[in-house]
Every structure is written in C-alpha cells, then in structure tokens.
Design an enzyme around this catalytic site. Structure first.
Site, short mmCIF file in Angstrom:
data_model
loop_
_atom_site.label_atom_id
_atom_site.label_comp_id
_atom_site.label_asym_id
_atom_site.label_seq_id
_atom_site.Cartn_x
_atom_site.Cartn_y
_atom_site.Cartn_z
N GLN A 195 0.84 -1.20 0.00
CA GLN A 195 0.00 0.00 0.00
C GLN A 195 0.89 1.25 0.00
OE1 GLN A 195 -0.26 1.83 3.11
NE2 GLN A 195 -1.82 3.30 2.46
N SER A 197 1.69 3.83 1.73
CA SER A 197 2.55 4.33 2.81
C SER A 197 3.69 3.38 3.15
CB SER A 197 1.72 4.55 4.09
OG SER A 197 1.36 3.32 4.69
N LYS A 198 3.66 2.15 2.60
CA LYS A 198 4.59 1.12 3.04
C LYS A 198 6.01 1.34 2.53
CE LYS A 198 1.45 -1.13 5.34
NZ LYS A 198 0.25 -0.34 5.08
N ASN A 199 6.98 0.72 3.23
CA ASN A 199 8.39 0.90 2.89
C ASN A 199 8.73 0.36 1.50
OD1 ASN A 199 8.19 1.42 5.66
ND2 ASN A 199 10.25 0.67 6.09
N LEU A 200 7.95 -0.58 1.00
CA LEU A 200 8.05 -1.06 -0.38
C LEU A 200 6.64 -0.94 -0.95
CD1 LEU A 200 9.79 -2.44 -2.60
CD2 LEU A 200 9.03 -4.64 -1.68
#
Length: 406
Positions: A195, A197-200
């Site tokens: 999603q 906002s995620k780091n990947l």
C-alpha cells in the site's frame, strides 16, 4: 536558556526538511513506460513480470515461495484459509494494529481473540498468549508493528507446544530481520502490504511468502480463481477469486526492491541515532529494540510520551505542537481494535461469532494506554533523512518541552 516561541504560536519551525514519498527516478518511469508500450498489462497466467517479481521477493526474504495478490488484507486471508481454519476457530491477534489483522479473521468466519501487547515494544506479549489458548485456537498472528521484530522464538515455542500455525503480519516489516532471518520468513507464512505508505510500495498490492509446499499450492490456487498448474483455463479446483496483481505493479515493485536494502540501512541507523538523542529527554522513551540481532526497518519510529514531564499537556496537544514544528508525526490509533464498532456491535455480518463472545468485556490495558496517552509515531519517510534531520527531530521535542515547563 531563553524560551523560543513554538511554531504553533507563530515561531520558526525546528524541522525545515520535507520528506517526499514515494521515492522514484527515471528508471522506475522507464520500466513502467516499457511495460505500457508492450501492451501486456494484465496477469492472466501469473507469469511474466509478476512471476519475476515473486521470485525476486522470495529470494530476498529467504523463502521458497512468494504469492502476490491485490493487498495485504487478502494475503492474510489466503494464509488463514490455507492454514486450515474452520468456522468458529479462534485466532490470536494483537489489539494495536490495523483493522485488517482482525477483520480478515471475521471474513473467514473465525473468532479474533485479542491478546495485549508488551509495554516496551507494542508487539504481541508472549507471556499473555498461552492464557488465551483454548481447544478452538488454531493460529497466532504476531504483527511486527512499526517494523520492530516480535519475539519470534517465544511465539514459535508456544505454537509448537500447542500445535498452532503462525502467520507473521509483516505489513510494516519489509527488509527487517530477526536473528539473521528476514521477517515474514520465520513462521508458517508471512504477509506483506505494498500500500502507498509502506516501505516497499506500488500504491496497492500484497504478498504472502512461505516455504511450505502445501500452503503454497493452496494459496497459489486461491489467488487465481482456484486454478491449478497443469489444468485448463476453465478448470477451477478450489474456491478462490481473481486476487492477482498487474504487470504494471510488478515492474514498479521490482524497481523499488532495488532500493530497499539501502533504505532499510538508513532507517535502521537513523533509528539508533535518534534513540541516543532522546535518551536524556525526560518523558520520552523510544520503544525497546530487544536484542542486538535484529534490523529494524522503521515503518514507524515510535516513542512513549509521559505528559507529566511536559506540563500535563495531552498527547494529542503535544503531537499537534510537534507537527507544527515540521515533524511528520501522528498520535497513532485512537483506540484498540476491539473498540471498533464491528466488534462492539457485532452486526449480522459477524454471524460466525458465537453469543458467548462479547468484545465489550475485553480489556488490554497496555494497548489502551498506548492509544490514549502514550504512543507517538514518526513516519517512515522521515527516517530516510540525514543525521542533521534526526538532530532537528530531537531539537523539536526539546523545544516543545522547554516551552511547556514552567
């Protein structure tokens, strides 16, 4: 020391850097453009760029298999069903996490059982798990919250002794490690989110990893409308839906994966440095990194706030002051999951919950205090800043404290 006007009152901001997310360059743009020009946008056979990314991600995590799907909620759902849960079975989950960790349990007609978190890590408390296990318990879902690894040795020991499956919710934990193993690869299955906002990230998307052949066959079939390798296009052997991601998402994720190790290194080092800067600030306690054999990807940098050291100002007011100073931060969840209307009201869609389950009587004091009074989040993109940015974050907190102490 002269008091300086807070930014919320018109003073100069302590943090002047902005932190864009997502991060991309022309290679990302070119990879997506090439795919667009190819016309191969769909993913009817789970092949091409999608299969390539799945192989890359499995290798990265040290797992045998990776199965992509539309989001991290579906990846949890696939894992739960593949682990053999049946209607009425119980699944242990923490109350301090995103709704999907518990709502997917309802979706598969099972019963979420909320177990409190540790006060120093905000992760599922192993010492409280065993007391929550009944003859109906089938799965434990530890969440590596904010990217901080759970105590997987203790959780796996409990699971083995009670013949339970463990599904790691690693939605915050891309690139994180626990004792030399990538988070998500330690339990029976590991669930990830891509999603925005995620780091990947590819905006949306998910992945479930496993090294269990049987779990893989079931999850791989379910995410592709029940098909099996070797079958015909119109042969559907299992219940399932089209949970496939697109080739566009896959090529973008493949490019983003190239940055993940370096970004994780920066976040981890900045987290350790910020810990050291805040160590002498009364009323601020960073969450504990239990043991040195871990890499923390800091999807969130979380510290515990004690208003007694800040003139009794509420957490919400404190966070508003920090945000005005330019620090990308939040007060986090306003209440634990079991306080959500879906659990408190148990409407007709929750038909699998027995009458004996009453979430109005659930109490997880540590999670409740984290929500109302204590937890402050700094967002992951800010943890990609420089050392001087971390200095500015600590200065902002000290500035607010100094302004509030009479």
């Amino acid at each position: 020391m002269t008091k300086t006007a807070l930014a919320i009152h018109g003073g100069e901001k302590a943090v002047k850097t902005t932190f864009p997310w997502p991060i991309y360059d022309e290679q990302d743009v070119q990879a997506v453009a090439d795919l667009v020009r190819s016309g191969q946008w769909g993913n009817p056979d789970c092949a091409g760029a999608v299969a390539d990314f799945e192989q890359q991600f499995a290798r990265y995590c040290g797992s045998k298999y990776a199965i992509s799907c539309v989001n991290g909620s579906v990846s949890l759902r696939l894992a739960l069903i593949a682990c053999g849960v049946r209607p009425g079975d119980e699944v242990i989950v923490p109350p301090y996490t995103f709704i999907a960790t518990a709502s997917v349990v309802l979706e598969v007609n099972c019963v979420p059982v909320f177990v409190d978190i540790q006060p120093d890590t905000y992760n599922l408390d192993p010492t409280a798990i065993e007391a929550a296990i009944t003859e109906r318990t089938k799965v434990i879902i530890p969440v590596h919250f904010a990217g901080l690894p759970c105590d997987m040795d203790a959780i796996l020991d409990i699971a083995r002794r009670h013949n339970l499956r463990v599904i790691e919710d690693a939605a915050h934990a891309h690139g994180g490690e626990y004792r030399g193993r990538k988070l998500g690869s330690i339990g029976d299955a590991g669930s990830f989110s891509f999603q925005s906002s995620k780091n990947l990230t590819s905006g949306e998307g998910g992945m479930v990893i496993t090294s269990d052949d049987d779990l893989y066959r079931t999850m791989n079939s379910m995410r592709n409308v029940g098909r099996l390798p070797g079958g015909q296009w119109y042969d559907h052997f299992n219940p399932g839906c089209n949970y496939r991601i697109t080739q566009l998402q896959a090529v973008l994720l493949s490019e983003q994966l190239k940055r993940l190790d370096e970004q994780t290194r920066i976040r981890n080092e900045n987290g350790l440095y910020l810990d050291s800067l805040l160590a002498d600030v009364a009323g601020i306690t960073p969450l504990s990194r239990v043991g040195e054999e871990l890499i923390h990807p800091y999807h969130l940098y979380i510290f515990r706030y004690d208003k007694a050291k800040f003139g009794q100002v509420s957490k919400q007011e404190f966070v508003a002051m920090l945000a005005a100073e330019g620090l990308p931060c939040s007060a986090g969840y306003p209440h634990p999951l079991y306080k959500q209307p879906v659990f408190q009201q148990k409407n007709w869609l929750c038909y699998a919950l027995p009458d004996t389950v009453d979430y109005k009587n659930v109490s997880c004091p540590v999670a409740e205090y984290a929500c109302t009074d204590e937890a402050v989040w700094i967002f992951q993109q800010a943890m990609l800043g420089s050392r001087s940015d971390m200095d500015a974050f600590a200065d902002a907190i000290r500035k607010v404290q100094h302004a509030l102490i009479k």
